[in-house]
Design an enzyme around this catalytic site. Structure first.
Site, PDB file in Angstrom:
ATOM      1  N   CYS A  38       1.977  -2.770   5.982  1.00  0.00           N
ATOM      2  CA  CYS A  38       1.929  -4.030   5.238  1.00  0.00           C
ATOM      3  C   CYS A  38       0.497  -4.562   5.209  1.00  0.00           C
ATOM      4  CB  CYS A  38       2.853  -5.051   5.908  1.00  0.00           C
ATOM      5  SG  CYS A  38       2.823  -6.695   5.161  1.00  0.00           S
ATOM      6  N   THR A  40      -0.223  -7.425   6.100  1.00  0.00           N
ATOM      7  CA  THR A  40      -0.357  -8.130   7.377  1.00  0.00           C
ATOM      8  C   THR A  40      -0.862  -7.195   8.467  1.00  0.00           C
ATOM      9  OG1 THR A  40       1.417  -9.659   6.791  1.00  0.00           O
ATOM     10  CG2 THR A  40       0.885  -9.455   9.128  1.00  0.00           C
ATOM     11  N   HIS A  43      -4.511  -6.911   8.138  1.00  0.00           N
ATOM     12  CA  HIS A  43      -5.178  -8.077   8.736  1.00  0.00           C
ATOM     13  C   HIS A  43      -5.279  -7.914  10.254  1.00  0.00           C
ATOM     14  CE1 HIS A  43      -5.664 -10.687   5.276  1.00  0.00           C
ATOM     15  NE2 HIS A  43      -4.426 -10.415   4.896  1.00  0.00           N
ATOM     16  N   HIS A  63       6.343  -4.091  10.858  1.00  0.00           N
ATOM     17  CA  HIS A  63       7.612  -4.765  10.570  1.00  0.00           C
ATOM     18  C   HIS A  63       8.311  -4.237   9.318  1.00  0.00           C
ATOM     19  CE1 HIS A  63       4.397  -7.037   8.518  1.00  0.00           C
ATOM     20  NE2 HIS A  63       5.292  -7.203   7.556  1.00  0.00           N
ATOM     21  N   GLU A  64       7.815  -3.141   8.736  1.00  0.00           N
ATOM     22  CA  GLU A  64       8.472  -2.528   7.581  1.00  0.00           C
ATOM     23  C   GLU A  64       8.990  -1.161   8.014  1.00  0.00           C
ATOM     24  OE1 GLU A  64       5.830  -2.446   4.242  1.00  0.00           O
ATOM     25  OE2 GLU A  64       5.368  -4.588   4.352  1.00  0.00           O
ATOM     26  N   CYS A  93      15.998 -19.284  14.935  1.00  0.00           N
ATOM     27  CA  CYS A  93      16.523 -19.879  16.170  1.00  0.00           C
ATOM     28  C   CYS A  93      18.034 -20.070  16.137  1.00  0.00           C
ATOM     29  CB  CYS A  93      15.829 -21.206  16.441  1.00  0.00           C
ATOM     30  SG  CYS A  93      16.247 -22.547  15.287  1.00  0.00           S
ATOM     31  N   ASP A 195      -5.855  -9.119 -11.943  1.00  0.00           N
ATOM     32  CA  ASP A 195      -6.536  -8.730 -10.710  1.00  0.00           C
ATOM     33  C   ASP A 195      -7.942  -8.291 -11.095  1.00  0.00           C
ATOM     34  OD1 ASP A 195      -7.130  -7.361  -8.071  1.00  0.00           O
ATOM     35  OD2 ASP A 195      -5.030  -7.834  -7.734  1.00  0.00           O
TER      36      ASP A 195
END
Length: 361
Positions: A38, A40, A43, A63-64, A93, A195
């Site tokens: 990802c 993320t 990053h 997380h993918e 939560c 883009d």
């Protein structure tokens, strides 16, 4: 177990031997088949300002993914050993007002898999069973591995009625490109994506964009004239996080237009609020996926013929993870898949043999 982790507060991600995750009463354990990289994760690799403030070190990231259930907590119902699953990366939560009202995607206390707790760049992952999503048999492992970002695209694109509408997407990253495909699939008239990355704009055209516009070379107003648009865009999907792109979107919107924002600006930005007020624009923030309505829509879109295959441009074995991150960081890629199948090491990531072609489906 083998895992990719952020081990030091500096640029890079490293392979490590991590302990097996512990299974709780309400959890499932997933043996990972495929992971995807990802933005993320990039990053985190780059160790930028956001990562330095957010990511605990050391920690397994990612997380993918897609995998199969190999263990089930004693309180879990509805899942079985061998089920093929992906999972919602935001763990909520369950007790805040939004959670109790069924709006878990707006949980005030959500934590992220691979961001705030150990992630899926590992042989095994444990998540609450509530977060797991069973993958239909007619959806491939590769597509299931990118359900997380695909869900961002679906949630953003389907925020508004698209049938017959003219859509502007700013930002031709993988999520923006998948959003373009969704918009065309469900009946938008013109889907224009902007883009400055020529590689990704070409890929966006393959994903179904009516026009992919390099704003460093073309004026958006000229493209609108070319398409016969006289009143501006009805729908805006902001995917870039670039202030200049959002300002251009505001100018290009029709009166009464609707905007969904997924891109995150790197710093506070100023806009001409007159464009919003006098045009009567509606702006909606998007964070993640609706639980779990977005997931069911993702499956239905693929099952009804939506083709996401062009978005997956690179495949590597997990041991070649550095090549995968290099591809993502270059800006010359769509989605990058990391395979955990040991048999995959017999061939190169670009192999076209029958066995590899089967694994790539």
């Amino acid at each position: 177990m083998k895992a990719l982790a952020k081990l030091r507060p500096e640029e890079g991600i490293w392979m490590m031997d991590a302990p097996m995750p512990e299974l709780g009463h309400n959890d499932i354990m997933i043996k990972i088949r495929k992971s995807a990289i990802c933005g993320t994760d990039v990053h985190i690799y780059n160790w930028d300002e956001w990562s330095q403030k957010t990511i605990p070190v050391p920690m397994v990231v990612g997380h993918e993914y897609v995998g199969e259930i190999v263990a089930i907590g004693q309180e879990v119902n509805g899942f079985h050993i061998g089920d093929r699953v992906s999972g919602e990366g935001h763990i909520t939560c369950g007790y805040c007002r939004n959670c109790r009202a069924g709006r878990r995607h707006l949980c005030r206390n959500a934590i992220g898999v691979g961001v705030n707790r150990p992630g899926s760049f590992a042989e095994y992952l444990v998540i609450p069973a509530y977060n797991a999503f069973r993958i239909p048999d007619n959806i491939s492992d590769e597509l299931a591995a990118i359900f997380d970002p695909f869900g961002n695209a679906v949630h953003t694109a389907l925020s508004f009625d698209l049938v017959g509408e003219d859509v502007l997407i700013t930002g031709a990253g993988p999520i923006g490109m998948m959003a373009a495909a969704v918009c065309r699939h469900v009946g938008a008239r013109n889907v224009v994506i902007t883009d400055v990355n020529a590689y990704r704009l070409e890929l966006a055209s393959k994903m179904g964009a009516t026009r992919a516009v390099n704003v460093a070379e073309e004026k958006l107003t000229d493209v609108m004239i070319e398409l016969g648009m006289t009143e501006g865009f009805d729908i805006g999907l902001e995917m870039s996080g670039a202030p200049s792109a959002f300002r251009a979107m505001l100018k290009a919107m029709n009166h009464g237009g609707r905007i969904a924002m997924l891109g995150i600006p790197h710093e506070p930005m100023s806009i001409d609020w007159g464009e919003v007020i006098f045009k009567g624009l509606f702006i909606k923030g998007i964070y993640g996926r609706e639980m779990f309505e977005t997931w069911y829509k993702m499956s239905a879109l693929i099952q009804s013929g939506l083709d996401l295959s062009p978005i997956i441009t690179h495949r590597f074995h997990i041991d070649e993870f550095q090549k995968g991150f290099d591809a993502m960081r270059s800006g010359q890629s769509g989605k990058v898949i990391l395979n955990w199948d040991e048999a995959y090491t017999r061939h190169t990531s670009s192999c076209m043999c029958v066995d590899c072609a089967t694994r790539h489906t």
